[in-house]
Design a protein around this motif. Structure first.
Motif, mmCIF file in Angstrom:
data_model
loop_
_atom_site.group_PDB
_atom_site.id
_atom_site.type_symbol
_atom_site.label_atom_id
_atom_site.label_comp_id
_atom_site.label_asym_id
_atom_site.label_seq_id
_atom_site.Cartn_x
_atom_site.Cartn_y
_atom_site.Cartn_z
ATOM 1 N N HIS A 42 0.913 10.741 -14.292
ATOM 2 C CA HIS A 42 0.781 11.623 -15.450
ATOM 3 C C HIS A 42 0.568 13.069 -14.965
ATOM 4 C CE1 HIS A 42 -1.641 13.163 -19.056
ATOM 5 N NE2 HIS A 42 -0.372 13.072 -19.417
ATOM 6 N N ARG A 43 1.147 13.996 -15.658
ATOM 7 C CA ARG A 43 1.119 15.426 -15.319
ATOM 8 C C ARG A 43 1.946 15.736 -14.070
ATOM 9 N NH1 ARG A 43 -4.554 15.574 -16.014
ATOM 10 N NH2 ARG A 43 -5.079 15.894 -18.194
ATOM 11 N N TRP A 44 2.548 14.739 -13.475
ATOM 12 C CA TRP A 44 3.464 14.964 -12.343
ATOM 13 C C TRP A 44 4.861 14.563 -12.804
ATOM 14 C CZ3 TRP A 44 7.022 12.657 -9.095
ATOM 15 C CH2 TRP A 44 7.341 13.384 -7.941
ATOM 16 N N ALA A 45 4.987 13.287 -13.200
ATOM 17 C CA ALA A 45 6.307 12.790 -13.616
ATOM 18 C C ALA A 45 6.503 12.861 -15.127
ATOM 19 C CB ALA A 45 6.485 11.351 -13.145
ATOM 20 N N GLU A 78 0.851 -1.196 0.000
ATOM 21 C CA GLU A 78 0.000 0.000 0.000
ATOM 22 C C GLU A 78 0.887 1.246 0.000
ATOM 23 O OE1 GLU A 78 -2.593 -0.732 3.311
ATOM 24 O OE2 GLU A 78 -3.547 -2.383 2.234
ATOM 25 N N ILE A 79 1.367 1.560 -1.159
ATOM 26 C CA ILE A 79 2.360 2.626 -1.308
ATOM 27 C C ILE A 79 1.723 3.992 -1.093
ATOM 28 C CG2 ILE A 79 3.860 3.743 -3.027
ATOM 29 C CD1 ILE A 79 4.528 0.933 -4.059
ATOM 30 N N ASP A 80 2.361 4.795 -0.262
ATOM 31 C CA ASP A 80 1.881 6.159 0.013
ATOM 32 C C ASP A 80 2.445 7.069 -1.091
ATOM 33 O OD1 ASP A 80 1.474 8.731 0.929
ATOM 34 O OD2 ASP A 80 1.958 8.260 3.024
ATOM 35 N N VAL A 81 1.628 7.301 -2.092
ATOM 36 C CA VAL A 81 2.084 8.003 -3.295
ATOM 37 C C VAL A 81 2.560 9.424 -2.970
ATOM 38 C CG1 VAL A 81 1.341 8.915 -5.548
ATOM 39 C CG2 VAL A 81 0.677 6.604 -4.831
ATOM 40 N N LYS A 82 1.787 10.135 -2.163
ATOM 41 C CA LYS A 82 2.156 11.528 -1.853
ATOM 42 C C LYS A 82 3.497 11.583 -1.118
ATOM 43 C CE LYS A 82 -1.113 13.651 -3.845
ATOM 44 N NZ LYS A 82 -0.712 13.471 -5.215
ATOM 45 N N TYR A 83 3.690 10.650 -0.189
ATOM 46 C CA TYR A 83 4.945 10.606 0.560
ATOM 47 C C TYR A 83 6.115 10.293 -0.386
ATOM 48 C CZ TYR A 83 8.555 9.110 3.831
ATOM 49 O OH TYR A 83 9.737 8.981 4.509
ATOM 50 N N GLU A 84 5.912 9.346 -1.270
ATOM 51 C CA GLU A 84 6.977 8.978 -2.219
ATOM 52 C C GLU A 84 7.323 10.161 -3.129
ATOM 53 O OE1 GLU A 84 8.683 6.038 -2.153
ATOM 54 O OE2 GLU A 84 7.499 5.690 -0.355
ATOM 55 N N GLN A 85 6.293 10.880 -3.547
ATOM 56 C CA GLN A 85 6.549 12.039 -4.420
ATOM 57 C C GLN A 85 7.298 13.131 -3.660
ATOM 58 O OE1 GLN A 85 2.663 12.933 -6.061
ATOM 59 N NE2 GLN A 85 2.900 11.406 -7.695
ATOM 60 N N LYS A 86 6.950 13.274 -2.386
ATOM 61 C CA LYS A 86 7.655 14.265 -1.552
ATOM 62 C C LYS A 86 9.148 13.906 -1.442
ATOM 63 C CE LYS A 86 6.917 15.570 2.942
ATOM 64 N NZ LYS A 86 6.138 15.471 4.167
ATOM 65 N N LEU A 87 9.405 12.616 -1.236
ATOM 66 C CA LEU A 87 10.811 12.163 -1.163
ATOM 67 C C LEU A 87 11.542 12.444 -2.472
ATOM 68 C CD1 LEU A 87 10.776 8.654 0.613
ATOM 69 C CD2 LEU A 87 11.620 10.827 1.520
ATOM 70 N N LEU A 88 10.877 12.185 -3.574
ATOM 71 C CA LEU A 88 11.507 12.420 -4.883
ATOM 72 C C LEU A 88 11.846 13.900 -5.067
ATOM 73 C CD1 LEU A 88 9.308 10.136 -7.162
ATOM 74 C CD2 LEU A 88 11.744 9.850 -6.729
ATOM 75 N N LEU A 89 10.893 14.753 -4.690
ATOM 76 C CA LEU A 89 11.112 16.196 -4.854
ATOM 77 C C LEU A 89 12.300 16.677 -4.027
ATOM 78 C CD1 LEU A 89 7.459 17.622 -4.811
ATOM 79 C CD2 LEU A 89 8.984 17.347 -6.778
ATOM 80 N N ALA A 90 12.516 16.031 -2.878
ATOM 81 C CA ALA A 90 13.560 16.477 -1.957
ATOM 82 C C ALA A 90 14.948 15.965 -2.324
ATOM 83 C CB ALA A 90 13.208 16.017 -0.544
ATOM 84 N N ASN A 91 15.031 15.164 -3.394
ATOM 85 C CA ASN A 91 16.325 14.573 -3.751
ATOM 86 C C ASN A 91 16.697 14.844 -5.206
ATOM 87 O OD1 ASN A 91 17.459 12.766 -1.425
ATOM 88 N ND2 ASN A 91 15.223 12.567 -1.359
ATOM 89 N N ASP A 92 18.013 14.715 -5.496
ATOM 90 C CA ASP A 92 18.516 15.002 -6.846
ATOM 91 C C ASP A 92 18.822 13.730 -7.629
ATOM 92 O OD1 ASP A 92 18.949 17.895 -6.117
ATOM 93 O OD2 ASP A 92 20.354 16.951 -4.727
#
Ligand SMILES: Cc1cc2nc3c(=O)[nH]c(=O)nc-3n(C[C@H](O)[C@H](O)[C@H](O)COP(=O)(O)O)c2cc1C
Length: 200
Positions: free
Chosen positions: A86-89, A45-59
């Protein structure tokens, strides 16, 4: 200094000989976020918003995993299906990952020479990772060839420890922009360039 997100996937870490050693100390490495997906999401049960937040915070984004059936363990596919929206990544307005680096750290049971044209597996490890390479490119990321740890069934513990050190060096190089990305483009593995740099 660049920040690295390591998305680690091993569904049976208690049985692991290699990755269990490779991941030691990654949690404590500066500017590295080590994220164990099977531990975080045992029910997928992947927390999509949390994963996206992690991605944004890293290079730099790393998929770290054993090769399973010429691909990744299942949770990394689920992660891609859900997180790379879609429209995010991707897509016309989807540019949140634009300019970030992507790389696999992958261990294989098969030995290095099994992964080549005419070899036991007929194709290189990079060729098997092609859907991931193109996904990264679709998301406007720079795809780097994989860093590989091969022949895991017969690998000695001392060699695994060596690979662990190489991973730390590689992280250091990536964080400090010491790799010539253009030079890596056509390589099968990052090991090749890395071996030149590290003169062991
Ligand atoms: C379900 C499964 C599928 C596997 N598929 C492959 C494969 O396609 N190619 C390969 O070289 N090794 C394959 N292996 C071997 C693993 O990649 C190897 O056991 C792993 O990299 C060792 O790391 P570990 O000690 O951390 O588990 C597979 C292993 C399992 C359990």
């Amino acid at each position: 200094m660049k920040k690295i997100l390591i998305l680690f996937a091993h569904p049976a870490l208690e049985k692991s000989r290699v990755n269990r050693i490779l991941i030691k100390e990654l949690q404590k490495t500066e500017r590295v976020t080590f994220h164990d997906l099977y531990e975080s999401y045992p029910n997928f049960e992947i927390d999509v918003k949390y994963e996206q937040k992690l991605l944004l915070a890293n290079d730099i984004v790393v998929f770290m995993h054993p090769m399973f059936w010429y691909s990744t363990p299942a949770i990394l596919k689920e992660w891609q299906d859900l997180v790379l929206e879609h429209r995010w990544a991707y897509g016309r307005e989807g540019d949140k990952l634009k300019g970030k680096y992507f790389v696999n750290f992958v261990s294989t049971g098969g030995k290095k020479d099994a992964y080549q044209s005419g070899g036991f597996n007929q194709h290189t490890i990079r060729q098997f990772l092609l859907p991931i390479e193109q996904t990264a490119k679709l998301c406007k990321m720079y795809f780097l060839p994989p860093f590989t740890i091969s022949g895991t069934h017969s690998i000695e513990k001392a060699e695994v420890e060596k690979h662990k050190e190489r991973i730390h060096k590689l992280i250091h190089y990536l964080q400090n922009d010491s790799l010539d990305i253009e030079e890596t483009k056509e390589l099968d593995t990052l090991n090749e360039l890395f071996e030149k740099l590290v003169k062991e």
